[in-house]
Design a protein around this motif. Structure first.
Motif, mmCIF file in Angstrom:
data_model
loop_
_atom_site.group_PDB
_atom_site.id
_atom_site.type_symbol
_atom_site.label_atom_id
_atom_site.label_comp_id
_atom_site.label_asym_id
_atom_site.label_seq_id
_atom_site.Cartn_x
_atom_site.Cartn_y
_atom_site.Cartn_z
ATOM 1 N N ARG A 28 0.845 -1.201 0.000
ATOM 2 C CA ARG A 28 0.000 0.000 0.000
ATOM 3 C C ARG A 28 0.876 1.244 0.000
ATOM 4 O O ARG A 28 1.784 1.380 0.821
ATOM 5 C CB ARG A 28 -0.911 0.035 1.228
ATOM 6 C CG ARG A 28 -1.920 -1.077 1.274
ATOM 7 C CD ARG A 28 -2.797 -1.004 2.509
ATOM 8 N NE ARG A 28 -3.735 0.104 2.464
ATOM 9 C CZ ARG A 28 -4.830 0.194 3.234
ATOM 10 N NH1 ARG A 28 -5.086 -0.771 4.110
ATOM 11 N NH2 ARG A 28 -5.632 1.220 3.137
ATOM 12 N N THR A 29 0.601 2.130 -0.934
ATOM 13 C CA THR A 29 1.223 3.453 -0.957
ATOM 14 C C THR A 29 0.153 4.457 -1.371
ATOM 15 O O THR A 29 -0.953 4.073 -1.790
ATOM 16 C CB THR A 29 2.396 3.527 -1.964
ATOM 17 O OG1 THR A 29 1.878 3.377 -3.292
ATOM 18 C CG2 THR A 29 3.442 2.457 -1.684
ATOM 19 N N LYS A 30 0.479 5.725 -1.294
ATOM 20 C CA LYS A 30 -0.484 6.761 -1.683
ATOM 21 C C LYS A 30 -0.687 6.805 -3.190
ATOM 22 O O LYS A 30 -1.624 7.437 -3.679
ATOM 23 C CB LYS A 30 -0.004 8.123 -1.192
ATOM 24 C CG LYS A 30 1.331 8.560 -1.771
ATOM 25 C CD LYS A 30 1.774 9.911 -1.209
ATOM 26 C CE LYS A 30 3.125 10.320 -1.793
ATOM 27 N NZ LYS A 30 3.570 11.644 -1.252
ATOM 28 N N ASN A 31 0.184 6.105 -3.937
ATOM 29 C CA ASN A 31 0.114 6.154 -5.399
ATOM 30 C C ASN A 31 -0.691 5.016 -6.019
ATOM 31 O O ASN A 31 -1.032 5.071 -7.197
ATOM 32 C CB ASN A 31 1.534 6.133 -5.980
ATOM 33 C CG ASN A 31 2.354 7.319 -5.532
ATOM 34 O OD1 ASN A 31 1.886 8.454 -5.585
ATOM 35 N ND2 ASN A 31 3.572 7.065 -5.054
ATOM 36 N N GLY A 32 -0.946 3.964 -5.262
ATOM 37 C CA GLY A 32 -1.655 2.817 -5.809
ATOM 38 C C GLY A 32 -3.143 3.069 -5.949
ATOM 39 O O GLY A 32 -3.694 4.018 -5.382
ATOM 40 N N ILE A 33 -3.798 2.217 -6.700
ATOM 41 C CA ILE A 33 -5.257 2.317 -6.853
ATOM 42 C C ILE A 33 -5.873 1.099 -6.177
ATOM 43 O O ILE A 33 -6.354 0.164 -6.810
ATOM 44 C CB ILE A 33 -5.673 2.400 -8.336
ATOM 45 C CG1 ILE A 33 -5.051 3.637 -8.981
ATOM 46 C CG2 ILE A 33 -7.199 2.458 -8.476
ATOM 47 C CD1 ILE A 33 -5.459 3.868 -10.405
ATOM 48 N N ALA A 105 -10.683 9.394 -8.459
ATOM 49 C CA ALA A 105 -11.889 8.845 -7.829
ATOM 50 C C ALA A 105 -11.726 7.350 -7.547
ATOM 51 O O ALA A 105 -12.146 6.852 -6.494
ATOM 52 C CB ALA A 105 -13.097 9.084 -8.732
ATOM 53 N N ALA A 106 -11.098 6.637 -8.493
ATOM 54 C CA ALA A 106 -10.864 5.206 -8.305
ATOM 55 C C ALA A 106 -9.927 4.969 -7.123
ATOM 56 O O ALA A 106 -10.136 4.065 -6.306
ATOM 57 C CB ALA A 106 -10.284 4.597 -9.576
ATOM 58 N N ARG A 107 -8.892 5.804 -7.026
ATOM 59 C CA ARG A 107 -7.935 5.667 -5.917
ATOM 60 C C ARG A 107 -8.642 5.890 -4.582
ATOM 61 O O ARG A 107 -8.438 5.141 -3.625
ATOM 62 C CB ARG A 107 -6.793 6.661 -6.110
ATOM 63 C CG ARG A 107 -5.743 6.618 -5.016
ATOM 64 C CD ARG A 107 -4.537 7.473 -5.360
ATOM 65 N NE ARG A 107 -3.762 6.862 -6.432
ATOM 66 C CZ ARG A 107 -3.560 7.398 -7.619
ATOM 67 N NH1 ARG A 107 -4.101 8.569 -7.917
ATOM 68 N NH2 ARG A 107 -2.838 6.782 -8.531
ATOM 69 N N GLU A 108 -9.453 6.914 -4.506
ATOM 70 C CA GLU A 108 -10.165 7.218 -3.259
ATOM 71 C C GLU A 108 -11.155 6.108 -2.899
ATOM 72 O O GLU A 108 -11.307 5.756 -1.727
ATOM 73 C CB GLU A 108 -10.892 8.558 -3.393
ATOM 74 C CG GLU A 108 -9.942 9.750 -3.470
ATOM 75 C CD GLU A 108 -10.675 11.059 -3.745
ATOM 76 O OE1 GLU A 108 -11.897 11.000 -4.044
ATOM 77 O OE2 GLU A 108 -10.035 12.125 -3.672
ATOM 78 N N LYS A 109 -11.805 5.560 -3.900
ATOM 79 C CA LYS A 109 -12.792 4.506 -3.652
ATOM 80 C C LYS A 109 -12.128 3.222 -3.169
ATOM 81 O O LYS A 109 -12.485 2.676 -2.124
ATOM 82 C CB LYS A 109 -13.578 4.229 -4.940
ATOM 83 C CG LYS A 109 -14.504 3.020 -4.846
ATOM 84 C CD LYS A 109 -15.154 2.712 -6.198
ATOM 85 C CE LYS A 109 -16.003 1.443 -6.110
ATOM 86 N NZ LYS A 109 -16.620 1.109 -7.429
ATOM 87 N N PHE A 110 -11.151 2.753 -3.929
ATOM 88 C CA PHE A 110 -10.588 1.434 -3.641
ATOM 89 C C PHE A 110 -9.619 1.433 -2.461
ATOM 90 O O PHE A 110 -9.402 0.393 -1.843
ATOM 91 C CB PHE A 110 -9.897 0.877 -4.886
ATOM 92 C CG PHE A 110 -10.835 0.565 -6.011
ATOM 93 C CD1 PHE A 110 -11.910 -0.284 -5.814
ATOM 94 C CD2 PHE A 110 -10.662 1.128 -7.268
ATOM 95 C CE1 PHE A 110 -12.789 -0.573 -6.848
ATOM 96 C CE2 PHE A 110 -11.534 0.839 -8.306
ATOM 97 C CZ PHE A 110 -12.602 -0.015 -8.094
#
Length: 677
Positions: A28-33, A105-110
């Motif tokens: 997990r990083t801030k860049n992943g989705i 949006a995908a990053r925030e959702k998942f």
């Protein structure tokens, strides 16, 4: 596939290392989705270096499509698009604001999910990849883009791309269900690849693989620059629905399905549904498919795990027409022949008696009466029995004995009869009630549970003794064959790559396996909870000082519970505490318990001491899940959305702030191997 000449076997020198096992998707990083990506490995390497970890072990990373299991690959060579970072694509600069908002949006959702959703995330990322590709396809197709040169160096991608395009237009169905090209030649695949009208679609899949290769190579270099060994995982078997089986059917035996024999956990055995290898066919071109597989893996890894190494010696295989593997057999195996049985005094009818299930007329009626009782009249029960006799069974002359009809060749054929559930269950059980499996005319294999069969129990003691003696001879002769085959095949692997091979040699392993691994300097696997002397009454744990130097020691694997869950729910706590010499261990797992158990494990003489990332995180109070079961990677024998979707409890940069954890893991690296008394 290109041929490669055999070379000398390397003699690897193995430095003693502390390792961590982690699935790429778990990072997990801030860049992943919502899922770990190859680029995250560089950040993870920084954390590992702080922890004094010298080895990172991954699960397989090949493309499995929408199947979450990394051991169910669509390709032996292609990487999984789910691990591709969108922002690091060369074409990302062309992405418009609308698509950037969608990515955000995908990053925030998942990222809110505790476990990643393989299907949802892959679906979203693939749609985004398509949009980016379509917007840049003309530039991508130009030779100056570098893609053409990459394809010529990685020609396997042509087969992969043709297969993936066909799979897409066939609604992701298995190639066995395609209306066209379910059977192809190499020339036809090449013709499809060269079809200019299809070039755009084929290049999409090649473009993805090119980008994946670049990102994984970059991450692997960062790991190597940190002084850390990256270890990959090569599953021995291929999914039947894969481009390799589709394009190279000659190197597989699809009529047989690989698996494992029955045991206390799986009384029906395990049928994995994967075809076995045709080693004779592979030998004709000097095992070029395997050599290429290692060559591709070597671009990223310094070591690799040979999954189910036992399969290189002999594989447990059952008919593709069976669900279970209870009627499986070892391949290869020195068979019992009709002549052998005749020497034991078995005439033709007795050979039939031991190799075909016999059903008495009264048994059918009893099954129906006991299950239907008073709900049906005698006439209705007789009608149901007649249906079974006519559909499934053939009478032996005028006797009240019946055999299965010749058209019944496996459990799936019994299902096709659409009988009452009670009758179905009875016939499935009877199907397996034979002492020998006649897999080829005049060639027999003793079924795994032969001593529980009706025929065996009807033998006299002298007959049992004579049969046992015969089977022991066949076993001994087969072991010599297994040793020869294992040495030959593993030698091909060892000589084909500079990577250090590590073998997963769990299960009922014949004596030839550790002998071969030792000769070839291949590290075996020792899982603490299972590494016991099972033949002694108390089944004591093997002392850590007795672990082979050429081995990998671990307290848990991706198919097991974590050490925490094992200790709380499964372990014989008193015996294990006495074994490690710390009788006062808490009954409920905590960082103190973790420190003791992991420290003792780290003292094993094994060159590699590898811990699941979850087990290392338990050295700190900060990363305990409320429910220990949530921390598992996989629960064998189950198929659901839970398996293979584990995520770290926090982003890597957050875990990096835990100084207590970093110090505790680093301390494990300082532990020296315990010396033999």
């Amino acid at each position: 596939m290109e041929k490669q000449a055999a070379g000398k076997l390397p003699k690897p020198t193995v430095k003693r290392l502390l390792g961590v096992a982690v699935p790429v998707g778990a990072l997990r990083t801030k860049n992943g989705i919502g899922v770990g990506e190859f680029a995250d490995l560089a950040d993870f390497a920084v954390l590992c270096k702080k922890m004094k970890i010298g080895l990172i072990q991954l699960l397989p990373v090949n493309d499995t499509g929408f199947e979450s299991s990394p051991y169910s690959s669509l390709t032996a060579f292609g990487l999984h698009p789910i691990y591709l970072r969108i922002e690091e694509l060369a074409e990302y600069s062309s992405v418009d604001s609308g698509l950037k908002k969608r990515i955000k949006a995908a990053r925030e959702k998942f990222d809110k999910y505790k476990r990643f959703s393989h299907y949802e995330i892959l679906k979203e990322k693939m749609e985004i990849f398509r949009i980016i590709y379509d917007a840049n396809k003309n530039e991508i197709a130009k030779s100056s883009s570098g893609l053409s040169a990459w394809i010529e160096k990685n020609t396997w991608v042509k087969v992969y791309a043709v297969y993936r395009r066909l799979k897409e237009i066939n609604e992701l169905k298995s190639w066995k269900d395609w209306k066209e090209y379910s059977v192809v030649t190499a020339a036809e695949i090449e013709e499809l690849w060269n079809d200019k009208t299809l070039r755009e679609d084929h290049l999409f899949w090649a473009w993805l693989q090119h980008a994946l290769d670049e990102q994984f190579s970059k991450a692997a270099k960062a790991i190597a620059d940190a002084g850390i060994v990256l270890e990959g995982d090569l599953p021995i078997l291929m999914n039947d629905d894969s481009c390799d089986v589709w394009a190279h059917p000659d190197i597989f035996i699809r009529e047989l399905s690989a698996g494992a024999p029955p045991d206390m956990y799986s009384p029906e055995g395990q049928n994995w549904g994967f075809p076995i290898y045709n080693w004779e066919a592979q030998e004709k071109d000097n095992y070029s498919w395997w050599r290429l597989r290692l060559k591709v893996a070597e671009k990223y890894y310094k070591a690799y795990r040979i999954d189910h190494v036992l399969g290189f010696f002999r594989i447990w295989a059952s008919s593709h027409n069976d669900y279970s593997s209870a009627l499986g057999r070892f391949v290869p195996y020195t068979p019992v022949t009709t002549g052998d049985l005749k020497k034991l005094g078995f005439d033709r009818s007795r050979v039939r008696w031991v190799s075909q299930p016999h059903i008495h007329t009264d048994e059918i009626f009893e099954v129906l009466r006991s299950n239907w009782g008073g709900d049906f009249t005698p006439e209705e029960i007789k009608a149901a029995a007649d249906k079974i006799f006519s559909k499934a069974l053939a009478r032996i002359n005028d006797e009240e004995l019946w055999l299965f009809k010749k058209k019944i060749t496996g459990e799936k054929d019994i299902d096709k009869l659409a009988l009452h559930p009670s009758c179905r269950g009875y016939l499935l059980a009877k199907w397996k009630n034979r002492t020998f499996l006649e897999y080829k005319k005049g060639k027999f294999f003793p079924v795994w549970q032969l001593r529980n069969t009706t025929a065996y129990q009807s033998f006299t003691q002298n007959e049992k003794n004579a049969l046992d003696a015969l089977l022991e001879k066949r076993q001994n002769k087969s072991e010599r064959i297994w040793m020869q085959q294992g040495m030959k095949l593993l030698s091909v692997l060892v000589e084909s790559s500079s990577m250090l091979p590590c073998a997963e040699d769990l299960g009922a392993v014949p004596s030839c396996v550790p002998k071969a691994l030792s000769k070839l300097k291949i590290l075996g696997l020792r899982v603490t909870r299972w590494h016991r002397d099972w033949y002694q009454n108390s089944q004591p744990y093997v002392p850590f000082e007795d672990y082979p130097v050429l081995s990998v020691c671990t307290p848990a694997v991706h198919d097991s519970s974590t050490v925490r869950e094992w200790w709380n729910n499964e372990a014989d706590q008193e015996q294990f505490a006495a074994f490690i010499g710390v009788p006062s261990l808490p009954k409920v797992y905590n960082p103190g318990t973790a420190k003791v158990i992991l420290s003792k494990t780290a003292s094993a003489r094994s060159r590699f001491r590898v811990f699941q990332i979850q087990d290392l995180l338990h050295l700190s109070n900060n990363w305990y899940s409320e429910n220990p079961e949530d921390e598992r990677v996989n629960v064998p024998g189950t198929a659901n959305e839970f398996n293979w979707t584990y995520r770290l409890p926090a982003a890597i940069h957050e875990i990096s702030k835990d100084k207590e954890l970093i110090a505790a893991v680093a301390q494990l690296n300082k532990i020296k191997p315990v010396k033999k008394q």
